[in-house]
Design a protein around this motif. Structure first.
Motif, PDB file in Angstrom:
ATOM      1  N   HIS B  70      -4.301 -32.179   4.016  1.00 45.19           N
ATOM      2  CA  HIS B  70      -5.220 -31.100   4.342  1.00 45.19           C
ATOM      3  C   HIS B  70      -5.899 -30.580   3.093  1.00 45.19           C
ATOM      4  O   HIS B  70      -5.304 -30.517   2.035  1.00 45.19           O
ATOM      5  CB  HIS B  70      -4.463 -29.958   5.024  1.00 45.19           C
ATOM      6  CG  HIS B  70      -4.567 -30.029   6.500  1.00 45.19           C
ATOM      7  ND1 HIS B  70      -3.495 -30.281   7.314  1.00 45.19           N
ATOM      8  CD2 HIS B  70      -5.639 -29.923   7.325  1.00 45.19           C
ATOM      9  CE1 HIS B  70      -3.892 -30.313   8.571  1.00 45.19           C
ATOM     10  NE2 HIS B  70      -5.186 -30.108   8.609  1.00 45.19           N
ATOM     11  N   ASP B  72      -6.596 -27.632   2.409  1.00 48.93           N
ATOM     12  CA  ASP B  72      -5.882 -26.441   1.956  1.00 48.93           C
ATOM     13  C   ASP B  72      -4.787 -26.795   0.951  1.00 48.93           C
ATOM     14  O   ASP B  72      -4.603 -26.112  -0.048  1.00 48.93           O
ATOM     15  CB  ASP B  72      -5.242 -25.724   3.146  1.00 48.93           C
ATOM     16  CG  ASP B  72      -6.294 -25.290   4.148  1.00 48.93           C
ATOM     17  OD1 ASP B  72      -7.486 -25.228   3.765  1.00 48.93           O
ATOM     18  OD2 ASP B  72      -5.935 -25.023   5.305  1.00 48.93           O
ATOM     19  N   LEU B  75      -6.207 -27.355  -2.401  1.00 49.38           N
ATOM     20  CA  LEU B  75      -6.980 -26.277  -3.027  1.00 49.38           C
ATOM     21  C   LEU B  75      -6.333 -25.794  -4.310  1.00 49.38           C
ATOM     22  O   LEU B  75      -6.984 -25.698  -5.346  1.00 49.38           O
ATOM     23  CB  LEU B  75      -7.148 -25.110  -2.044  1.00 49.38           C
ATOM     24  CG  LEU B  75      -8.326 -25.286  -1.083  1.00 49.38           C
ATOM     25  CD1 LEU B  75      -8.484 -24.058  -0.208  1.00 49.38           C
ATOM     26  CD2 LEU B  75      -9.605 -25.558  -1.875  1.00 49.38           C
TER      27      LEU B  75
END
Lengths: 130, 130
Positions: B70, B72, B75
């Motif tokens: 993902h 995320d 990040l």
DNA sequence: CTAGTTGCAAAGCATTTGCCTGTGG
DNA sequence: CCACAGGCAAATGCTTTGCAACTAG
């Protein structure tokens, strides 16, 4: 056991003179200057046998096929640089450490690969006419 | 444009619940628990579209096929760990820097990949009965 | 209803292997 | 001379694509 044929000589020479890790195709193209009829299979077979003999090491890189370089070049631990423009790989001298402690508990770290990305000197020059 | 089919749901769920970057085959196997008839092609196609939509990122690793996680998870900049025993990839939180200056003159560094190798907690436990 | 989605099978690539000819020592 | 080496082409393994049937909205 190794018969020192023209093709083997050409392949060794390409790798020796390149000064940077080469892909199989790069080896093929360079060696074909000496032995025009050279085939890919021979390149792969020769590279494999050179690795087994300990002369060459394979350099796996994220996202692209393996490169190969002389064991001597790899002796002083170093990292690699990949040019985003031309795709060539280069050696970067110097060893960075302090990674071993980064792993979560229960994980044992025994090795590392560091790869830098960017633009090499050759490609940087070419694109400087802004 | 995305039709939220059973297979797409299963694929997203596998990636979300894994907690580590998965290979296409790992995604396939996990998602097949929900959708038994799922084919590889669908996995690759769905992964590609999820990447284009920005939900997923590809994690290229040296010497093995791409993993996916993902956005995320990516990040907060991190590195990866590959277990030499089971081949699984893991995220390692934390960002190491100080590489930008390592490159030879003329080279511009814009990114880096750091991969650690070793034995993961799961495989470490398993082999502890010495 | 109907365009996006899927499964299957075939196509691509990069790498490997089989096989038979060529050749170094 | 003859076993290793090389060239070609077929085989692999992983990923992508073509296509007809299917289904979410």
């Amino acid at each position: 056991m190794s018969r020192n044929t023209a093709q083997r000589k050409a392949i060794r020479r390409s790798l020796r003179e390149a000064g940077r890790p080469l892909s199989a195709v790069e080896v093929l193209e360079l060696a074909q200057r000496d032995v025009p009829g050279l085939g890919v299979a021979t390149v792969y077979r020769t590279i494999k046998s050179l690795i087994e003999e300990g002369d060459l090491i394979a350099v796996p890189l994220p996202g692209s096929s393996d490169r190969y370089e002389h064991r001597d070049a790899a002796l002083n631990h170093h990292h690699h640089f990949i040019c985003n423009a031309c795709g060539r790989a280069y050696d970067i001298p110097g060893c960075t450490m302090g990674f071993e402690g980064m792993a979560p508990p229960g994980f044992v770290v025994s090795g590392r690969d560091v790869v830098l990305y960017g633009v090499c000197d050759r490609c940087g020059e070419a694109g400087e006419d802004s």
